[in-house]
Design a protein around this motif. Structure first.
Motif, mmCIF file in Angstrom:
data_model
loop_
_atom_site.group_PDB
_atom_site.id
_atom_site.type_symbol
_atom_site.label_atom_id
_atom_site.label_comp_id
_atom_site.label_asym_id
_atom_site.label_seq_id
_atom_site.Cartn_x
_atom_site.Cartn_y
_atom_site.Cartn_z
ATOM 1 N N TYR A 1 9.790 -1.104 -12.267
ATOM 2 C CA TYR A 1 9.185 0.327 -12.538
ATOM 3 C C TYR A 1 7.896 0.404 -12.001
ATOM 4 O O TYR A 1 7.668 1.207 -10.985
ATOM 5 C CB TYR A 1 9.188 0.902 -14.110
ATOM 6 N N ALA A 2 6.913 -0.465 -12.356
ATOM 7 C CA ALA A 2 5.705 -0.564 -11.490
ATOM 8 C C ALA A 2 5.993 -0.927 -10.215
ATOM 9 O O ALA A 2 5.049 -0.167 -9.272
ATOM 10 C CB ALA A 2 4.970 -1.997 -12.065
ATOM 11 N N GLY A 3 6.755 -1.375 -9.599
ATOM 12 C CA GLY A 3 6.841 -1.764 -8.310
ATOM 13 C C GLY A 3 7.494 -0.590 -7.436
ATOM 14 O O GLY A 3 7.179 -0.329 -6.328
ATOM 15 N N TYR A 4 8.043 0.267 -8.337
ATOM 16 C CA TYR A 4 8.626 1.671 -7.659
ATOM 17 C C TYR A 4 7.416 2.590 -7.134
ATOM 18 O O TYR A 4 7.598 3.236 -6.180
ATOM 19 C CB TYR A 4 9.558 2.104 -8.649
ATOM 20 N N VAL B 1 11.283 -7.483 -17.421
ATOM 21 C CA VAL B 1 11.510 -7.543 -15.855
ATOM 22 C C VAL B 1 11.779 -6.039 -15.509
ATOM 23 O O VAL B 1 11.100 -5.824 -14.361
ATOM 24 C CB VAL B 1 12.804 -8.252 -15.650
ATOM 25 N N THR B 2 12.241 -5.278 -16.370
ATOM 26 C CA THR B 2 12.326 -3.776 -15.934
ATOM 27 C C THR B 2 11.013 -3.033 -15.645
ATOM 28 O O THR B 2 10.884 -2.221 -14.763
ATOM 29 C CB THR B 2 13.373 -3.068 -16.763
ATOM 30 N N GLN C 1 3.912 1.513 -7.179
ATOM 31 C CA GLN C 1 2.893 0.918 -6.320
ATOM 32 C C GLN C 1 3.377 -0.059 -5.456
ATOM 33 O O GLN C 1 2.667 -0.566 -4.533
ATOM 34 C CB GLN C 1 2.275 -0.154 -7.588
ATOM 35 N N GLY C 2 4.714 -0.366 -5.030
ATOM 36 C CA GLY C 2 5.273 -0.975 -4.088
ATOM 37 C C GLY C 2 5.552 -2.573 -4.404
ATOM 38 O O GLY C 2 4.812 -3.021 -5.325
ATOM 39 N N ILE C 3 6.496 -3.006 -3.943
ATOM 40 C CA ILE C 3 6.869 -4.568 -4.388
ATOM 41 C C ILE C 3 7.585 -5.146 -3.154
ATOM 42 O O ILE C 3 8.273 -4.361 -2.579
ATOM 43 C CB ILE C 3 7.662 -4.494 -5.815
ATOM 44 N N GLU C 4 7.281 -6.334 -2.946
ATOM 45 C CA GLU C 4 8.170 -7.013 -1.817
ATOM 46 C C GLU C 4 9.635 -7.154 -2.076
ATOM 47 O O GLU C 4 10.019 -7.268 -3.198
ATOM 48 C CB GLU C 4 7.610 -8.480 -1.520
ATOM 49 N N GLN C 5 10.538 -6.997 -1.088
ATOM 50 C CA GLN C 5 11.851 -6.939 -1.237
ATOM 51 C C GLN C 5 12.370 -8.385 -1.698
ATOM 52 O O GLN C 5 13.386 -8.170 -2.845
ATOM 53 C CB GLN C 5 12.533 -6.728 0.169
ATOM 54 N N GLN C 6 11.915 -9.535 -1.517
ATOM 55 C CA GLN C 6 12.391 -10.771 -2.043
ATOM 56 C C GLN C 6 11.756 -10.865 -3.727
ATOM 57 O O GLN C 6 12.884 -11.089 -4.509
ATOM 58 C CB GLN C 6 11.524 -11.817 -1.402
#
Length: 309
Positions: free
Chosen positions: A191-194, A186-187, A196-201
């Protein structure tokens, strides 16, 4: 300490006010769960060994199981060492290095004892004494009156204790390791979202999943650290377990707060601290078990009698 619950002055067991035994010993009032704890506490204070309570670490509340002694079995295990008597013992109920300290000091104050050493790793002791002043059965009784369980020559008691500890640690370690792997996956997504971007939900969902996975690691697998931390704080003698639990809990509590404030979470840190410390303790108990087994095999090779030619 709660208003309706007291802690035994010797073994730290929680006791209700109706069953507590109160007595003034050494100029201060103490509370005990049973006459046995009261006797041991009075003995340590009278012998000047009450420093045991400040020294002990990782103490599990409650008295150890102490089987009845057979003086004849200790007499049979004794041997001659020049003009002195000597025997090897296995001592069950040793929980920390302070237990070794109090046994050695207690025996050292007794008449006729020439030498008393206890190995914390193997829970084995070697005692040498003057046969004109004491005997093997009496020495075993001196150890037993402290609340420990001596047995002559074999390591059965210690092997059983280590086997129980190993089984408990394996279950806690396995739970922690499995859940920690899930938390790391999950982490990795966070980290990838940090970068490349990730939706808040999605980010919040990942945070909640990590929260749910970390809770059993902290409060089930890490329960021994929690228990020892509470006992250490109550006795004003925090130990290494206090550092482990407070470090893990701080990361957990901070991460929970960050879920609601939009910051970064560190549930992986919480889980990995507990997992790695449990791994170290499991390896330690395994090594102790192998040492005890090897010593038991060696002692089984020693003949009961020998003929000198």
């Amino acid at each position: 300490m709660g208003g309706n619950v007291a802690l035994c002055g010797h073994c730290d067991l929680e006791i209700g006010p109706g069953s507590a035994i109160r007595e003034e010993i050494g100029g201060r009032e103490a509370v005990f769960c049973c006459p046995g704890c009261r006797s041991v506490y009075a003995l340590l204070v009278s012998e000047g060994l009450d420093g045991f309570y400040a020294r002990r670490r990782g103490w599990t509340p409650g008295p150890p199981s102490v089987p009845p002694l057979d003086p004849e079995s200790f007499a049979a295990a004794a041997r001659e060492a020049g003009a002195d008597g000597e025997m090897d013992l296995t001592i069950s109920g040793i929980r920390c290095a302070s237990c070794v300290w109090v046994i050695e000091r207690h025996l050292g104050k007794k008449r006729g004892i020439r030498y008393a050493r206890v190995n914390y790793t193997t829970h084995r002791g070697k005692i040498r004494w003057d046969p004109t002043q004491t005997d093997a059965g009496t020495i075993a009784g001196w150890i037993a009156e402290l609340g420990y369980a001596p047995s002559p020559g074999d390591t059965t008691g210690m092997e059983e204790t280590l086997a129980r500890q190993k089984a408990d640690l394996l279950l806690r370690l396995g739970t922690a390791a499995f859940l920690s792997l899930q938390i790391m996956m999950v982490t990795a997504g966070l980290y990838a979202g940090y970068f490349q971007g990730i939706e808040q939900q999605t980010r919040t969902l990942f945070h909640l999943v990590a929260l749910g996975l970390a809770a059993p690691v902290l409060f089930y697998s890490g329960y021994p650290f929690l228990r020892n931390t509470v006992a250490g704080i109550r006795n004003r003698a925090p130990g290494m377990d206090t550092l482990v639990f407070l470090g893990s809990f701080s990361a957990y509590a901070y991460s929970v707060a960050m879920i609601f404030s939009g910051g970064e979470v560190y549930f992986d840190t919480t889980a990995m601290i507990i997992t790695l410390i449990l791994l170290g303790r499991y390896l330690e108990v395994t090594a102790k078990g192998r040492a005890a087994e090897t010593i038991a095999r060696l002692f089984r090779l020693v003949p009961a009698q020998a003929r000198r030619v």
